[in-house]
Write a protein that holds these residues in place. Structure first.
Motif, mmCIF file in Angstrom:
data_model
loop_
_atom_site.group_PDB
_atom_site.id
_atom_site.type_symbol
_atom_site.label_atom_id
_atom_site.label_comp_id
_atom_site.label_asym_id
_atom_site.label_seq_id
_atom_site.Cartn_x
_atom_site.Cartn_y
_atom_site.Cartn_z
ATOM 1 N N ASP A 17 12.365 -1.053 -84.014
ATOM 2 C CA ASP A 17 12.166 -2.338 -83.351
ATOM 3 C C ASP A 17 13.467 -2.971 -82.849
ATOM 4 O OD1 ASP A 17 13.082 -2.806 -85.903
ATOM 5 O OD2 ASP A 17 11.715 -4.456 -86.324
ATOM 6 N N ILE A 18 14.613 -2.277 -82.989
ATOM 7 C CA ILE A 18 15.837 -2.867 -82.430
ATOM 8 C C ILE A 18 15.754 -2.840 -80.906
ATOM 9 C CG2 ILE A 18 17.226 -2.204 -84.426
ATOM 10 C CD1 ILE A 18 18.680 -0.229 -82.466
ATOM 11 N N SER A 19 16.512 -3.695 -80.276
ATOM 12 C CA SER A 19 16.447 -3.835 -78.822
ATOM 13 C C SER A 19 17.373 -2.850 -78.109
ATOM 14 C CB SER A 19 16.853 -5.256 -78.432
ATOM 15 O OG SER A 19 18.238 -5.448 -78.701
ATOM 16 N N TYR A 20 17.143 -2.730 -76.811
ATOM 17 C CA TYR A 20 18.007 -1.934 -75.935
ATOM 18 C C TYR A 20 19.456 -2.384 -76.129
ATOM 19 C CZ TYR A 20 19.965 -0.017 -71.606
ATOM 20 O OH TYR A 20 20.735 0.657 -70.689
ATOM 21 N N LYS A 21 19.663 -3.703 -76.089
ATOM 22 C CA LYS A 21 21.009 -4.257 -76.211
ATOM 23 C C LYS A 21 21.653 -3.870 -77.547
ATOM 24 C CE LYS A 21 23.473 -8.672 -76.004
ATOM 25 N NZ LYS A 21 23.307 -10.120 -75.772
ATOM 26 N N GLU A 22 20.891 -3.950 -78.640
ATOM 27 C CA GLU A 22 21.428 -3.589 -79.959
ATOM 28 C C GLU A 22 21.751 -2.099 -80.032
ATOM 29 O OE1 GLU A 22 19.259 -6.631 -83.024
ATOM 30 O OE2 GLU A 22 17.968 -5.243 -81.916
ATOM 31 N N ALA A 23 20.885 -1.265 -79.458
ATOM 32 C CA ALA A 23 21.138 0.182 -79.445
ATOM 33 C C ALA A 23 22.386 0.490 -78.630
ATOM 34 C CB ALA A 23 19.926 0.924 -78.888
ATOM 35 N N ALA A 24 22.523 -0.161 -77.482
ATOM 36 C CA ALA A 24 23.701 0.050 -76.640
ATOM 37 C C ALA A 24 24.971 -0.367 -77.383
ATOM 38 C CB ALA A 24 23.565 -0.739 -75.344
ATOM 39 N N LYS A 25 24.910 -1.479 -78.083
ATOM 40 C CA LYS A 25 26.072 -1.959 -78.836
ATOM 41 C C LYS A 25 26.468 -0.952 -79.913
ATOM 42 C CE LYS A 25 27.733 -5.923 -81.456
ATOM 43 N NZ LYS A 25 27.415 -7.238 -81.999
ATOM 44 N N ILE A 26 25.487 -0.417 -80.620
ATOM 45 C CA ILE A 26 25.766 0.569 -81.673
ATOM 46 C C ILE A 26 26.413 1.812 -81.072
ATOM 47 C CG2 ILE A 26 24.704 2.153 -83.337
ATOM 48 C CD1 ILE A 26 22.572 -0.096 -83.808
ATOM 49 N N LEU A 27 25.827 2.347 -80.011
ATOM 50 C CA LEU A 27 26.346 3.576 -79.420
ATOM 51 C C LEU A 27 27.706 3.375 -78.765
ATOM 52 C CD1 LEU A 27 23.120 5.217 -77.975
ATOM 53 C CD2 LEU A 27 24.554 6.045 -79.845
ATOM 54 N N LEU A 28 27.888 2.270 -78.063
ATOM 55 C CA LEU A 28 29.173 2.020 -77.411
ATOM 56 C C LEU A 28 30.291 1.776 -78.416
ATOM 57 C CD1 LEU A 28 28.017 -0.173 -74.407
ATOM 58 C CD2 LEU A 28 28.908 2.164 -74.325
ATOM 59 N N GLY A 29 29.943 1.305 -79.609
ATOM 60 C CA GLY A 29 30.938 1.050 -80.640
ATOM 61 C C GLY A 29 31.234 2.249 -81.517
ATOM 62 N N SER A 30 30.682 3.407 -81.168
ATOM 63 C CA SER A 30 30.885 4.600 -81.991
ATOM 64 C C SER A 30 31.310 5.776 -81.121
ATOM 65 C CB SER A 30 29.588 4.965 -82.724
ATOM 66 O OG SER A 30 28.695 5.597 -81.841
ATOM 67 N N SER A 31 31.636 6.864 -81.777
ATOM 68 C CA SER A 31 31.965 8.084 -81.044
ATOM 69 C C SER A 31 30.757 9.020 -81.004
ATOM 70 C CB SER A 31 33.142 8.790 -81.716
ATOM 71 O OG SER A 31 32.796 9.135 -83.051
ATOM 72 N N ARG A 32 29.623 8.551 -81.446
ATOM 73 C CA ARG A 32 28.406 9.360 -81.468
ATOM 74 C C ARG A 32 27.659 9.206 -80.148
ATOM 75 N NH1 ARG A 32 30.446 8.867 -85.883
ATOM 76 N NH2 ARG A 32 30.172 10.239 -87.643
ATOM 77 N N GLY A 33 26.869 10.193 -79.823
ATOM 78 C CA GLY A 33 26.134 10.151 -78.568
ATOM 79 C C GLY A 33 24.666 9.848 -78.718
ATOM 80 N N CYS A 34 24.209 9.698 -79.971
ATOM 81 C CA CYS A 34 22.797 9.395 -80.142
ATOM 82 C C CYS A 34 22.567 8.573 -81.395
ATOM 83 C CB CYS A 34 21.949 10.667 -80.166
ATOM 84 S SG CYS A 34 22.069 11.626 -81.668
ATOM 85 N N LEU A 35 21.419 7.967 -81.406
ATOM 86 C CA LEU A 35 20.984 7.099 -82.487
ATOM 87 C C LEU A 35 19.605 7.601 -82.930
ATOM 88 C CD1 LEU A 35 21.379 4.315 -83.970
ATOM 89 C CD2 LEU A 35 20.266 3.276 -81.995
ATOM 90 N N PHE A 36 19.481 7.955 -84.197
ATOM 91 C CA PHE A 36 18.200 8.414 -84.717
ATOM 92 C C PHE A 36 17.368 7.194 -85.092
ATOM 93 C CE2 PHE A 36 21.080 11.995 -85.569
ATOM 94 C CZ PHE A 36 20.450 12.927 -84.761
#
Length: 152
Positions: A17-36
């Motif tokens: 249920d996290i938002s697009y914006k929250e997912a983007a923030k997580i991915l942009l703040g990491s060196s990972r390319g995906c979020l499970f």
């Protein structure tokens, strides 16, 4: 060699249920390319990659073909990010998650990634997400084992 020997156990995960914006923030703040993406009880239900986030901003070919006039104004299209920032990731995540098991041979997992055109595979043990492997890690390990090539 088995997947468990090369899998990484530090991976990114979030609730569906996290938002697009929250997912983007997580991915942009990491060196990972995906979020499970996990459901409320921790079951893997999807994957969101940077590619998925980027793709949401652009039309599918069928939409463009049927209504090209809706996609000719680039500035207007850029505004789409404002429209989707609060949409939950479950609405655009990849839902058919291809995965590997920790006791699979790395050659089998590598073949699966190549055949399906994916770069990362979640690793499951008894249905639970325990790690991730990448094409690069499989290739590095094969080169190390068979050619004696060490990488940093």
């Amino acid at each position: 060699m088995l997947v468990r020997a090369i899998m990484k156990t530090d991976f990114l995960s979030a609730q569906e249920d996290i938002s697009y914006k929250e997912a983007a923030k997580i991915l942009l703040g990491s060196s990972r390319g995906c979020l499970f993406v996990l459901d409320q009880v921790g079951v893997l239900v999807g994957v969101v990659s940077e590619h998925d986030l980027f793709r949401v901003l652009y039309p599918f070919y069928s939409s463009y073909y049927l209504n090209p006039e809706l996609y000719t104004d680039a500035e207007e299209r850029e505004g789409k990010i404002d429209e989707i920032q609060n949409h939950p990731v479950k609405s655009f995540m990849t839902k058919q998650v291809i995965h590997t098991e920790s006791d699979w041979p790395i050659m089998k997992a590598g073949a699966l990634m190549l055949a399906k055109g994916i770069r990362r595979l979640p690793v499951l043990e008894q249905g639970k997400l325990v790690g991730v492997i990448t094409r690069r890690e499989v290739y590095r390990e094969l080169c190390k084992q068979h050619f004696g090539i060490e990488t940093s």
